[in-house]
Scaffold this active site. Structure first.
Site, mmCIF file in Angstrom:
data_model
loop_
_atom_site.group_PDB
_atom_site.id
_atom_site.type_symbol
_atom_site.label_atom_id
_atom_site.label_comp_id
_atom_site.label_asym_id
_atom_site.label_seq_id
_atom_site.Cartn_x
_atom_site.Cartn_y
_atom_site.Cartn_z
ATOM 1 N N MET A 90 0.846 -1.203 0.000
ATOM 2 C CA MET A 90 0.000 0.000 0.000
ATOM 3 C C MET A 90 0.881 1.252 0.000
ATOM 4 S SD MET A 90 -3.409 -0.965 2.104
ATOM 5 C CE MET A 90 -2.780 -0.686 3.726
ATOM 6 N N ASN B 22 4.057 3.947 0.925
ATOM 7 C CA ASN B 22 4.789 4.473 2.102
ATOM 8 C C ASN B 22 5.902 3.473 2.452
ATOM 9 O OD1 ASN B 22 5.494 6.221 4.151
ATOM 10 N ND2 ASN B 22 4.033 5.375 5.594
ATOM 11 N N HIS C 128 9.742 -3.188 3.365
ATOM 12 C CA HIS C 128 9.304 -3.464 1.985
ATOM 13 C C HIS C 128 10.495 -3.770 1.090
ATOM 14 C CE1 HIS C 128 5.806 -0.817 3.278
ATOM 15 N NE2 HIS C 128 5.182 -1.871 2.807
ATOM 16 N N GLY D 145 5.122 -9.929 3.983
ATOM 17 C CA GLY D 145 5.876 -9.874 5.239
ATOM 18 C C GLY D 145 5.223 -10.738 6.313
ATOM 19 N N VAL D 146 6.067 -11.442 7.070
ATOM 20 C CA VAL D 146 5.585 -12.234 8.213
ATOM 21 C C VAL D 146 5.045 -11.322 9.314
ATOM 22 C CG1 VAL D 146 6.361 -13.805 10.056
ATOM 23 C CG2 VAL D 146 7.082 -14.191 7.710
ATOM 24 N N LYS D 147 5.430 -10.053 9.270
ATOM 25 C CA LYS D 147 4.921 -9.068 10.241
ATOM 26 C C LYS D 147 3.391 -9.125 10.324
ATOM 27 C CE LYS D 147 4.276 -4.731 11.976
ATOM 28 N NZ LYS D 147 3.028 -4.400 11.362
ATOM 29 N N ASP D 148 2.730 -9.180 9.148
ATOM 30 C CA ASP D 148 1.270 -9.316 9.128
ATOM 31 C C ASP D 148 0.951 -10.807 9.102
ATOM 32 O OD1 ASP D 148 0.483 -6.480 8.977
ATOM 33 O OD2 ASP D 148 1.607 -6.541 7.107
ATOM 34 N N SER E 154 6.848 -0.774 10.134
ATOM 35 C CA SER E 154 5.483 -0.723 9.610
ATOM 36 C C SER E 154 5.235 0.671 9.067
ATOM 37 C CB SER E 154 4.493 -1.008 10.745
ATOM 38 O OG SER E 154 3.200 -0.562 10.399
HETATM 39 O O1 PAF Z 1 -0.118 -5.719 3.582
HETATM 40 C C1 PAF Z 1 -0.547 -4.825 2.814
HETATM 41 O O2 PAF Z 1 0.119 -3.835 2.556
HETATM 42 C C2 PAF Z 1 -1.942 -4.959 2.233
HETATM 43 O O3 PAF Z 1 -2.800 -5.581 3.112
HETATM 44 C C3 PAF Z 1 -1.936 -5.680 0.866
HETATM 45 C C4 PAF Z 1 -1.462 -7.115 0.995
HETATM 46 C C5 PAF Z 1 -1.060 -4.938 -0.119
HETATM 47 C C6 PAF Z 1 -3.361 -5.723 0.301
HETATM 48 O O4 PAF Z 1 -3.879 -4.453 0.109
#
Ligand code: PAF
Length: 292
Positions: free
Chosen positions: A38, A40, A45, A157-160, A195
């Site tokens: 998304m 930023n 990333h 990412g494993v973070k989420d 994040s």
């Molecule tokens: O983790 C994210 O940034 C978002 O949930 C994703 C996977 C790009 C879906 O919009």
């Protein structure tokens, strides 16, 4: 074998020309790794992009602040949009393609009438319990993006952690031909997981918010070093530690690492997941462990 990448990053806003460019890459025999984001973009990333680069010949990143995954009172409007800086970072990492669609490109029939993809049960718990509809928005947009990009591999990412588990389940259940790759959590030197929402943390709170990670590590050590299997009591003590420090806790939960069901005594692979509220942000983090 090294592949000649042939120039700077190509940026697409529309589905049709992106598909054409990716078809050309595939016709040349190139494999494609996809990193949905998304925007930023931060070092976390970039680690996903590097992992993607190491695994495939071509790397595509998407930047789309997906309104479908934000609740009514959430931060869709204020979510940081840093396009110029993001492009510079991606070019520095030699990303091949950037897909940055508009809302109407992704939801041409409007969001209300958008066909949805729902992974049941495991999306109702943990973050899903406090963010109703969130994971439905994620799985819907990720499956659309998979259909658009048709990558060989996709890196998350494993973070989420819950998001990654839900996406793995979706891919398995719907037989989507993509390999899902989990990238380790990138952390600041003091342990805070990187994040995009860390920019919401106030300077006064910043040194204290590492407590979430410390508490999750404490849970892990109680199990791996002190042999504890009274998971509910460990969770309760963890929540108490956060509350005593003044943080409102959403959950600290010890789960089966794959299914996200409450951990059973004979589970080997365990994830300890936590979410708490600071003044400016809701933070999530996790640690994983193997029990002998
Ligand atoms: O983790 C994210 O940034 C978002 O949930 C994703 C996977 C790009 C879906 O919009």
């Amino acid at each position: 074998m090294a592949v000649d990448r042939g120039g700077i990053m190509q940026i697409y806003h529309r589905v049709a020309p992106l598909r054409q460019a990716l078809a050309q890459a595939r016709a040349r025999g190139h494999t494609v790794a996809f990193v949905p984001t998304m925007g930023n973009l931060h070092e976390g990333h970039m680690q996903l992009v590097r992992l993607a680069r190491a695994r495939c010949d071509r790397v595509i990143v998407s930047i789309f602040v997906n309104p479908l995954q934000f609740g009514l009172n959430e931060d869709w409007e204020k979510y940081p949009r840093t396009m110029e800086a993001d492009i510079a970072r991606l070019e520095a990492e030699q990303c091949d393609f950037l897909f940055h669609p508009s809302e109407t490109e992704i939801y041409p029939n409007g969001m209300a009438d958008q066909t949805r993809v729902v992974v049941p049960t495991m999306t109702d718990i943990l973050c899903g319990a406090s963010r109703p509809g969130h994971f439905e928005g994620v799985t819907t947009v990720v499956s659309k993006l998979f259909n658009i990009v048709q990558p060989d591999q996709a890196v998350f990412g494993v973070k989420d952690y819950q998001q990654l588990a839900v996406i793995r389940r979706m891919v398995e259940d719907l037989c989507i031909p993509v390999e899902i790759v989990g990238a380790p959590i990138a952390r600041d030197a003091d342990g805070l997981a990187l994040s995009s929402r860390n920019s919401y943390i106030t300077p006064a709170e910043r040194p204290r918010v590492t407590l979430l990670y410390k508490v999750l590590c404490w849970c892990r050590d109680e199990m791996t070093q002190n042999g504890r299997r009274d998971f509910a009591a460990v969770e309760e003590e963890a929540v108490r530690q956060l509350q005593e420090a003044g943080f409102r806790t959403d959950y600290v939960s010890i789960r089966n690492a794959r299914t996200l069901e409450t951990a059973a005594h004979d589970d080997d692979e365990i994830a300890v997941l936590g979410a708490m509220y600071t003044e400016g942000a809701r933070l999530i983090d996790n640690v994983t462990l193997t029990l002998g």
